[in-house]
Design a protein around this motif. Sequence first.
Motif, mmCIF file in Angstrom:
data_model
loop_
_atom_site.group_PDB
_atom_site.id
_atom_site.type_symbol
_atom_site.label_atom_id
_atom_site.label_comp_id
_atom_site.label_asym_id
_atom_site.label_seq_id
_atom_site.Cartn_x
_atom_site.Cartn_y
_atom_site.Cartn_z
ATOM 1 N N LYS A 346 4.886 -52.890 72.496
ATOM 2 C CA LYS A 346 3.973 -53.239 73.588
ATOM 3 C C LYS A 346 3.163 -54.465 73.201
ATOM 4 O O LYS A 346 3.207 -54.925 72.068
ATOM 5 C CB LYS A 346 3.019 -52.077 73.872
ATOM 6 C CG LYS A 346 3.702 -50.804 74.268
ATOM 7 C CD LYS A 346 2.667 -49.740 74.567
ATOM 8 C CE LYS A 346 3.295 -48.370 74.593
ATOM 9 N NZ LYS A 346 3.471 -47.764 75.851
ATOM 10 N N GLU A 347 2.375 -54.950 74.191
ATOM 11 C CA GLU A 347 1.562 -56.131 73.915
ATOM 12 C C GLU A 347 0.166 -55.997 74.492
ATOM 13 O O GLU A 347 -0.086 -55.187 75.378
ATOM 14 C CB GLU A 347 2.225 -57.359 74.545
ATOM 15 C CG GLU A 347 3.304 -57.950 73.654
ATOM 16 C CD GLU A 347 4.110 -59.010 74.364
ATOM 17 O OE1 GLU A 347 3.712 -59.408 75.478
ATOM 18 O OE2 GLU A 347 5.137 -59.424 73.807
ATOM 19 N N GLY A 348 -0.722 -56.842 73.991
ATOM 20 C CA GLY A 348 -2.049 -57.008 74.588
ATOM 21 C C GLY A 348 -2.831 -55.727 74.729
ATOM 22 O O GLY A 348 -2.844 -54.887 73.841
ATOM 23 N N ASP A 349 -3.498 -55.594 75.898
ATOM 24 C CA ASP A 349 -4.362 -54.460 76.169
ATOM 25 C C ASP A 349 -3.659 -53.136 76.028
ATOM 26 O O ASP A 349 -4.181 -52.177 75.481
ATOM 27 C CB ASP A 349 -4.863 -54.541 77.618
ATOM 28 C CG ASP A 349 -6.267 -55.114 77.643
ATOM 29 O OD1 ASP A 349 -6.762 -55.491 76.550
ATOM 30 O OD2 ASP A 349 -6.842 -55.184 78.737
ATOM 31 N N GLU A 350 -2.450 -53.108 76.561
ATOM 32 C CA GLU A 350 -1.695 -51.873 76.557
ATOM 33 C C GLU A 350 -1.496 -51.382 75.125
ATOM 34 O O GLU A 350 -1.638 -50.208 74.823
ATOM 35 C CB GLU A 350 -0.341 -52.138 77.221
ATOM 36 C CG GLU A 350 0.298 -50.905 77.780
ATOM 37 C CD GLU A 350 1.740 -51.168 78.193
ATOM 38 O OE1 GLU A 350 2.443 -50.196 78.422
ATOM 39 O OE2 GLU A 350 2.154 -52.356 78.260
ATOM 40 N N LYS A 351 -1.209 -52.335 74.250
ATOM 41 C CA LYS A 351 -0.999 -51.995 72.853
ATOM 42 C C LYS A 351 -2.310 -51.504 72.221
ATOM 43 O O LYS A 351 -2.330 -50.507 71.511
ATOM 44 C CB LYS A 351 -0.499 -53.245 72.118
ATOM 45 C CG LYS A 351 -0.203 -53.023 70.665
ATOM 46 C CD LYS A 351 0.630 -54.152 70.112
ATOM 47 C CE LYS A 351 0.874 -53.955 68.627
ATOM 48 N NZ LYS A 351 1.814 -54.929 68.112
#
Length: 725
Positions: A346-351
């Motif tokens: 995943k990336e960014g906020d989700e991560k």
Amino acid sequence: MTSPADILKQTFGYDIFRPLQQEVIQNVLARKDTLAVMPTGGGKSLCYQIPSLIFDGLTVVVSPLISLMKDQVEQLRAVGVPSLFINSTLSPQAYQESMDHVRNGEVKLLYVAPETLLTQRILSLLDSVQVDCLTIDEAHCISEWGHDFRPEYRQLVEVRKRFPKAVCLALTATATSRVRQDIRNTLKFSTTNEFVASFNRENLYIEVVRKREPVGQVIELLDRYKDQSGIIYCFSRRQVDELAAYLASKKYSARPYHAGLEDAERKTNQELFIRDDVQIIVATIAFGMGINKPNVRFVIHFDLPKSVESYYQEIGRAGRDGLPAFCTLLYSYSDVAKINYFIDQKEGDEKRVAIQHLNAIVSFAEDERTCRRKPLLNYFGESYEADNCSNCDNCTSAPTPLADITVYAQKFLSCVKRADEKFGAGHIVDILHGSKNEKVIRWGHDKLSTYGIGAELTKKQWMHIARQLLSMGYLKQEGEYHTLSLTARALESLKKREPVFGVVQEAERAKKDGKQKAGVEYNHALFALLRQKRKEMADADGVPPYVIFSDRTLTEMAAYYPQSRESLLKIAGVGQVKLSQYGDAFLDVIKSFSKKHELTEQLTRKKAVEGKSELGERTRIVGESFNDGATIQDLLERQGVTKGTILDHLTKYAMAGNKLRNGDNLQTATSATPEQQQITFAVFDESGTMYLKPVFDALNGALNYDELKILRLLYLIYKQGNTTP
Ligand code: ADP
Ligand code: MG
């Protein structure tokens, strides 16, 4: 007019309201739009079902769970409440017939899916009748912040406008304040009419167990919960398939459930489970949303769940009937790595969010000292005050200090070696125990120098030692027969006589388990007969067994042996309609069993037990004495406890729906000024009575918590007086 309490007893067969049910019902009857947040199994349904029987007109219930509608309606019909559902699963003819029944005013409750409600056809149908209450179940679906946002839910606002006279009741089990706020804003509710119940589920025993050989551990648990219904949650579909197949091959009544199965198979498996034809469902998290089964006795987490929230939701599916249920999480750090692997994609906020969630569940799982309820409830913004809940592993077992297990390790390892590293742990223990079983004799293992040198530990304790040696890397386990062999480390350590530290399981562990909150003691043989009768009747009627009677009801029958219809009515879950429909059939079973075994009716025992389980004996005594005129001072002297404890009992008593009298005795016990009292009440109006911290802050700490508890009681009295219809 029949009162809510009468309906609770006569129709549903229950004696006491669950927390906040009464408040919510009164609020709805006073036609105030209400948001009620209660945990799964908290009893949300009665909050609209009881008012629906008091209102003249129709109560419409919007629910996204089509699969549940039929179930709810079957349960309502079984207690004699005329109700219907309309959704896309109905044939055109059934659809039309249902509409006719509604138009003719023949039903009190109508369940609809949101998209169905929004059709012109249904809207104009409802125009032609009097809608008194619009209930929105699973109301978190309205919020984009919730875990299950549904755009159709937003349009329900328009439906409200169309029926301005109908009071609106929104129900959900999702507690985050952001979602609550969103629901209130969208539906234009005021905060005064929000009720948030505690999320503590007292009847769930919660434990986290080191995951060592998970399949073996699962089998051990299943044998403990013989013949009971339960769910095993796994991380992946593959794991589900494998475990379900393995259990089935061992003759356990188990079926898989995950999104990768054909619709038909999924549906069948779920149905079999609901109808008690299959005991165990092995599932991914896809399972559970659409089921309402009250007698799920255990939930096992084979793998680590990905957040505290999903964990709590999953274990929440156990014990909806309020009877004891058991939740075991098998935890090993290697599961964390598995989840991390997915997070890394995943990336960014989700991560970022996923990592936070994972950390929270890991620290929950690794904490071996704090009461399990504290971090769980904390997570939902609730503080759990009791020091010891006596219903989780950390509260029921003393912390186990590491012991020197060198001698045991040496005995076990050398026995593995002497037996030529060809056998599994069970056989090794047999040798250590000096067993004369066929296998030991056939292999000549009774001639080994290690034969019979391990009588000091039980078989279970030895197996536990073996698991520790495995996880510490002294042993490896291979092949179909779980053959044990020594690692280089073990050889090294045996040679050097290195000390080994570990845990020797307490032999009397079983005793400790006995401390877990038990339900009523009941006659298991009679219970089995009653269950069989229930299954017969359910199959004949084509409904799930719990529609006939819940496990709780059967348990009580098997504990108190009611001998007449009148006595049967005293059993929880037996109301007028069920009595006339099923009463005699069950009475026959109980009577002939009682006669054969010379048993007599025990209903006086029920009263005594009930006081304990539903409210707590002391709470009841304190509440009743107070109503009889005792002052706080009298009570704390009589009971020999602190003022705070007395106030807690009174609060519990009042919150369980009991009326408190003698407010004057409270008024004289408070030193609050009228102004402070006013501020306090305003804060309670605004944010509910669950937490005292907001009041404490609003008064800049001028009053201590005991004082605030007194004010809360005054507020409850004042509110009960004000909202009684
Ligand atoms: P929720 O919708 O909040 O998850 P339900 O309304 O389905 O919970 O209720 C869960 C179970 O509790 C049902 O079997 C219901 O009959 C039972 N129940 C509800 N209220 C009471 C009560 N006051 N006393 C005993 N049992 C109750
Ligand atoms: Mg519900």
